[in-house]
Design a protein around this motif. Sequence first.
Motif, short mmCIF file in Angstrom:
data_model
loop_
_atom_site.label_atom_id
_atom_site.label_comp_id
_atom_site.label_asym_id
_atom_site.label_seq_id
_atom_site.Cartn_x
_atom_site.Cartn_y
_atom_site.Cartn_z
N LYS A 1 5.68 12.72 -2.37
CA LYS A 1 5.86 13.43 -1.47
C LYS A 1 5.19 13.14 -0.20
CE LYS A 1 8.02 16.65 0.74
NZ LYS A 1 9.45 16.60 1.01
N GLN A 2 3.83 13.19 -0.38
CA GLN A 2 2.76 12.77 0.69
C GLN A 2 3.18 11.48 1.29
OE1 GLN A 2 -1.17 11.07 0.02
NE2 GLN A 2 -1.99 13.05 0.29
N LEU A 3 3.66 10.44 0.74
CA LEU A 3 3.96 9.15 1.30
C LEU A 3 5.28 9.58 2.28
CD1 LEU A 3 3.88 6.12 1.60
CD2 LEU A 3 5.63 6.33 -0.27
N GLU A 4 6.43 10.40 1.80
CA GLU A 4 7.16 10.68 2.66
C GLU A 4 6.90 11.33 3.96
OE1 GLU A 4 11.50 12.47 1.49
OE2 GLU A 4 10.07 13.98 1.72
N PHE A 5 5.96 12.15 3.74
CA PHE A 5 5.35 12.97 4.82
C PHE A 5 4.65 11.95 5.81
CE2 PHE A 5 4.98 17.19 2.78
CZ PHE A 5 5.91 17.69 3.57
N ALA A 6 4.11 11.10 5.35
CA ALA A 6 3.21 9.70 6.02
C ALA A 6 4.42 9.13 6.74
CB ALA A 6 2.22 9.18 5.10
N PHE B 1 12.39 -5.63 -0.63
CA PHE B 1 11.51 -6.71 0.09
C PHE B 1 10.19 -5.99 0.22
CE2 PHE B 1 9.94 -9.03 3.43
CZ PHE B 1 10.14 -10.36 3.20
N VAL B 2 9.01 -6.78 -0.17
CA VAL B 2 7.95 -6.02 -0.31
C VAL B 2 6.77 -7.09 0.76
CG1 VAL B 2 5.66 -5.13 -1.56
CG2 VAL B 2 8.03 -4.66 -2.01
N MET B 3 5.88 -6.43 1.44
CA MET B 3 4.83 -7.28 2.10
C MET B 3 3.58 -6.80 1.83
SD MET B 3 6.19 -8.32 5.68
CE MET B 3 5.42 -6.98 6.20
N THR C 1 1.00 -1.24 0.11
CA THR C 1 0.04 -0.12 -0.05
C THR C 1 1.01 1.26 -0.02
OG1 THR C 1 -0.29 -0.61 2.51
CG2 THR C 1 -1.99 -1.00 0.92
N ASP C 2 2.12 1.11 0.66
CA ASP C 2 2.97 2.41 0.62
C ASP C 2 3.38 2.77 -0.81
OD1 ASP C 2 2.67 2.98 2.97
OD2 ASP C 2 4.42 2.04 3.82
N ARG D 1 -5.65 4.22 -11.15
CA ARG D 1 -4.36 4.05 -11.53
C ARG D 1 -3.64 3.41 -10.34
NH1 ARG D 1 0.57 7.15 -12.26
NH2 ARG D 1 2.15 5.77 -13.20
N THR D 2 -3.55 4.22 -9.05
CA THR D 2 -3.07 3.81 -7.91
C THR D 2 -3.44 2.34 -7.55
OG1 THR D 2 -3.16 6.05 -7.32
CG2 THR D 2 -2.63 4.81 -5.45
N THR D 3 -4.74 2.08 -7.63
CA THR D 3 -5.37 0.94 -7.10
C THR D 3 -4.88 -0.20 -7.99
OG1 THR D 3 -7.03 2.28 -6.09
CG2 THR D 3 -7.33 -0.10 -6.05
N ARG D 4 -4.93 0.08 -9.24
CA ARG D 4 -4.58 -1.08 -10.19
C ARG D 4 -3.37 -1.36 -9.84
NH1 ARG D 4 -6.96 1.37 -16.08
NH2 ARG D 4 -9.04 0.77 -15.44
N PHE D 5 -2.03 -0.55 -9.75
CA PHE D 5 -0.79 -0.70 -9.39
C PHE D 5 -0.75 -1.60 -8.16
CE2 PHE D 5 3.54 0.75 -7.51
CZ PHE D 5 4.12 -0.11 -8.43
#
Length: 285
Positions: A26-31, A104-106, A16-17, A139-143
Motif C-alpha cells: 500500500k505504501q508503494l502504491e501511495f509512493a 520488464f524490470v530494471m 527497488t519498487d 527480507r526486503t533487501t534480500r529480495f
Amino acid sequence: MINLIQEYRPNGIAVTDLSAQLWCEKQLEFALERGRKETAEMKAGKKRHRKLHEEVAVLIKVEPKTLVDSVALKLHNAQVGLKRMILTGMTREVPLFGKINSLFVMGITDELYLKEGRLHILDTKTRQRNSMPSESQKRTTRFQLMLYNRLIQDLVSKKFTTEDLLNFYGFKISDNISDDFKKQIDNIGDKIEPNIKKLCDETFELFQRLPSPEKIMRIRYEFQQNKQLIGSDEFNFDGVGFQRDCNFVEEFWLGKRKAIPVGINNSWKCNFCEFNDICKEKPNG
Ligand code: SF4
C-alpha cells in the motif's frame, strides 16, 4: 573510466519498487501515485553511494534527449562497469535489465566483484541507527539482491536478449541515439556506439562472458554517522521463496488485485510511514 549520469529514468519497473512492495504494498502504491518525500536518511544514503561510485569512476552529467538516448546511457554505463570489473576485478552501480515473470524490470546493482573466477554480488546499506535492521527490513533487501542475481543470471545465460529489450521499448534495429546526445558525449571525450541494437549486443556480450553469480550474497550495513560497519547479512538465494515473492509482486502490477496494506503483526511499520495520515487501510486505522 567515465560513467554518465542523468536525472530522467526510462520506463520499466524498478527493482527497488519490487522490493519495497514486500515492506508494504500500500505504501508503494501511495509512493507511485504521489511521489516519495526524501528523508534525511535517504539523502545521506544517496550521498554515500555516490561517494562509493566516485571511488571507482569519474561521473559526468549528460542530458539524454530521447528514450533511445536514456536506454543507450544505461547500456553504456553497464558496458563501462563490466569492462572495469573485467580489468580490475570490481565495479559499482551496474545497470541491469530483464524480466521477472512477465514484468520488464530494471535495476542498478551496488557492487560486483570477481574472485577466483567467481562473480559476487555485494550491497551496502547505510543506517541512521547503529544497529542491524529488523528481520522484515532484511527480507526486503534480500529480495532486492535476489532480483539482481536473477537479472544477471538471465543476462549471462542469454535468457534475456537484445531482441527482448528492443521489443519492450518498441525500438527498431535501425534506431540511433540523437545527434545532440552524441555530441554531448563526444564533447567530454567519451565514445558511445550510436546504434541501439549494436550497443545492446555489445553490452550483453560482455554479460555473457561472466560466470553465473554466486548464490551466496552479502549485505553490509554501515552506520551513517561514521561509516563504520554495523554488521553483514550473508544469505543464500532461496529459489522457492524468491519465486513465491515474484508471483506475489507480479499480481499487483498486472492489476489482478488491489494493493495490500500491512497486517496486524506489522502494524508498527505504520508509525514510520509518511502516508500514515492518509492511509485508510492500515490495520489500526
Ligand atoms: S500506513 Fe501502514 S498500511 Fe498504510 S501505507 Fe503506511 S505502512 Fe502501509
